[in-house]
Enzyme design. Structure first.
Site, PDB file in Angstrom:
ATOM      1  N   CYS A 116       1.517  -9.355   0.337  1.00 38.97           N
ATOM      2  CA  CYS A 116       2.876  -9.830   0.927  1.00 38.97           C
ATOM      3  C   CYS A 116       2.499 -11.328   1.572  1.00 38.97           C
ATOM      4  CB  CYS A 116       3.571  -8.710   1.234  1.00 38.97           C
ATOM      5  SG  CYS A 116       2.731  -8.160   2.981  1.00 38.97           S
ATOM      6  N   ASP A 144      -6.221   5.671   2.914  1.00 37.93           N
ATOM      7  CA  ASP A 144      -5.844   4.799   3.997  1.00 37.93           C
ATOM      8  C   ASP A 144      -6.870   5.242   5.026  1.00 37.93           C
ATOM      9  OD1 ASP A 144      -4.522   3.023   6.059  1.00 37.93           O
ATOM     10  OD2 ASP A 144      -3.570   2.534   4.230  1.00 37.93           O
ATOM     11  N   GLY A 170       2.989   4.682   2.155  1.00 36.16           N
ATOM     12  CA  GLY A 170       3.495   5.380   0.788  1.00 36.16           C
ATOM     13  C   GLY A 170       4.336   4.672  -0.123  1.00 36.16           C
ATOM     14  N   GLY A 171       5.044   3.512   0.391  1.00 41.88           N
ATOM     15  CA  GLY A 171       6.111   3.035  -0.673  1.00 41.88           C
ATOM     16  C   GLY A 171       5.842   2.891  -1.813  1.00 41.88           C
ATOM     17  N   LYS A 172       4.707   2.153  -1.938  1.00 39.12           N
ATOM     18  CA  LYS A 172       4.296   1.855  -3.826  1.00 39.12           C
ATOM     19  C   LYS A 172       3.511   2.984  -4.054  1.00 39.12           C
ATOM     20  CE  LYS A 172       3.529  -3.223  -2.783  1.00 39.12           C
ATOM     21  NZ  LYS A 172       3.953  -2.986  -1.387  1.00 39.12           N
ATOM     22  N   CYS A 225      -4.679   1.389  -0.564  1.00 36.90           N
ATOM     23  CA  CYS A 225      -4.341   0.831   0.961  1.00 36.90           C
ATOM     24  C   CYS A 225      -2.902   1.256   0.892  1.00 36.90           C
ATOM     25  CB  CYS A 225      -4.527  -0.404   1.045  1.00 36.90           C
ATOM     26  SG  CYS A 225      -6.067  -1.242   0.754  1.00 36.90           S
ATOM     27  N   ALA A 226      -2.817   2.918   0.982  1.00 38.68           N
ATOM     28  CA  ALA A 226      -1.283   3.350   0.678  1.00 38.68           C
ATOM     29  C   ALA A 226      -0.372   3.066   1.991  1.00 38.68           C
ATOM     30  CB  ALA A 226      -1.738   4.758   0.465  1.00 38.68           C
ATOM     31  N   ASP A 245      -3.029  -2.963  -2.391  1.00 40.18           N
ATOM     32  CA  ASP A 245      -2.084  -3.439  -1.600  1.00 40.18           C
ATOM     33  C   ASP A 245      -2.659  -3.905  -0.292  1.00 40.18           C
ATOM     34  OD1 ASP A 245       0.316  -4.359  -0.981  1.00 40.18           O
ATOM     35  OD2 ASP A 245       1.127  -2.368  -0.177  1.00 40.18           O
TER      36      ASP A 245
END
Length: 393
Positions: free
Chosen positions: A335, A235, A215-217, A211-212, A282
């Protein structure tokens, strides 16, 4: 603009945000960007002041306000300088009426506070969910170390939790710096950085970020893998995923991007089935851990919305399980601070897959929670996260 005009502008901006929140429309960030774009005559200092007023008013209101004026009136109860700015001047708000009602104060709607408490976020910790967040950046280990980056930055930065974290004051314009353009760092909350380390992604592995999003992670994983191995970012959201190639190029990260067809994701992942060392999930969630940045998000939630996210998480976890090789692993991150979107989701996955086991990560901050680990604003000074590591048989 004079101070009274700034208050009226914040009221107008809040009116648009409240309408969007009720209709599940655009985010407050998007509303603000569009609002200011249509008013280019508003200077940068005025923009900053108006935005701060609007966000502080959102934080002050537990339930969704009737309108922006009611929200500012609630904020005025907490800020003794504000009532005098309701002065009826040409560009300012009308004077406060003797019987005029302010919006309801508090951390969140009552039902949501009860749900948080049942998930272990007690009343003494709930106010921290709405404090202003610091600005964290992640030194890009593909290009520079944290210590080297700290020396190069134009303002002083403090090391944060995690090996690559630097912490700066809220509002620092880091994306205008040449160091950002050169890919030396990414803006990323310290908690988000830490939960990525729980993946323990290694050079040479095949890793999927299922679940990009933007793309931060994914970029954090690329740095952990030192660009050695295969990293695939997936994604179903074309718009969000489209930002990743440019970000990866700036960071010097080698990433494969794969757009999946919602509802038919397995078809797009068939070639990876049973071969992947690690999958990052994520997962989409309510974002209760990010209210410091997105306070209007709590006005958009209902029990049905949370149930819908829990169902999506179960679906994505099952997709991930089909990709993992024997002995491989899933990193599950949300989160959210609600158990329905964290520890309960992991417990349900383990009940469906009894041969899998949870290996709760022990991060340098945070606490064990259920079959995983939790970070919270009040306890850890980060956004709120739940993370679990699940090992395949």
């Amino acid at each position: 603009m004079n101070p009274a005009a700034r208050v009226q502008a914040a009221i107008d901006l809040l009116d648009a945000m409240i309408v969007a929140a009720r209709a599940s429309g655009a985010s407050a960030d998007r509303i603000a960007a569009d609002w200011f774009r249509a008013r280019r005559y508003v200077g940068s200092s005025d923009r900053r002041a108006i935005r701060n007023l609007a966000w502080d008013a959102m934080r002050a209101c537990g339930d969704i306000p009737h309108n922006g004026r009611a929200a500012l009136l609630q904020l005025a109860r907490q800020d003794p300088a504000l009532p005098a700015l309701f002065d009826g001047s040409r560009y300012g708000p009308a004077p406060i009426g003797a019987d005029e009602q302010a919006a309801t104060g508090g951390v969140a709607p009552a039902w949501l506070l009860t749900t948080l408490a049942a998930s272990g976020i007690t009343a003494d910790e709930q106010p921290a969910l709405l404090t202003r967040a610091p600005l964290d950046i992640r030194a890009n280990a593909l290009r520079i170390t944290r210590d080297e980056l700290a020396v190069r930055l134009p303002v002083a930065a403090q090391p944060g939790p995690g090996p690559d974290t630097l912490r700066l004051p809220t509002g620092t314009p880091v994306e205008s710096w040449p160091e950002f353009a050169a890919g030396l760092f990414e803006v990323q909350d310290a908690g988000s950085q830490l939960v990525c380390t729980a993946m323990n992604a290694m050079p040479g592995e095949t890793v999927v970020d299922l679940c990009a999003g933007g793309g931060g992670k994914t970029l954090a994983l690329a740095a952990m893998m030192a660009n050695q191995g295969r990293l695939i970012a997936c994604d179903v959201d074309r718009a969000r995923l489209s930002h990743l190639p440019q970000r990866a190029a700036r960071a010097g990260a080698t990433v494969e991007c794969r757009l999946l067809n919602g509802g038919r994701e397995r078809e797009g992942l068939r070639d990876l089935a049973g071969t992947v060392d690690a999958v990052l999930v994520d997962a989409p969630c309510s974002g209760t851990g990010t209210w410091r940045r997105n306070p209007e998000a709590r006005w958009r939630l209902t029990p049905a919305v949370i149930d819908r996210y829990a169902a999506i998480q179960a679906h994505v976890l099952d997709l991930a399980a089909g990709l993992v090789r024997p002995g491989g692993r899933i990193g599950f991150i949300t989160c959210s601070l609600l158990d329905a979107e964290g520890s309960d989701a992991v417990a349900a996955f383990l009940a469906r897959n009894p041969r899998w086991r949870a290996e709760p990560p022990a991060l340098e901050i945070g606490r064990a929670h259920g079959r995983g680990w939790r970070l919270t604003p009040g306890h850890d000074g980060t956004d709120g996260f739940f993370v679990a590591s699940l090992r395949a048989p």
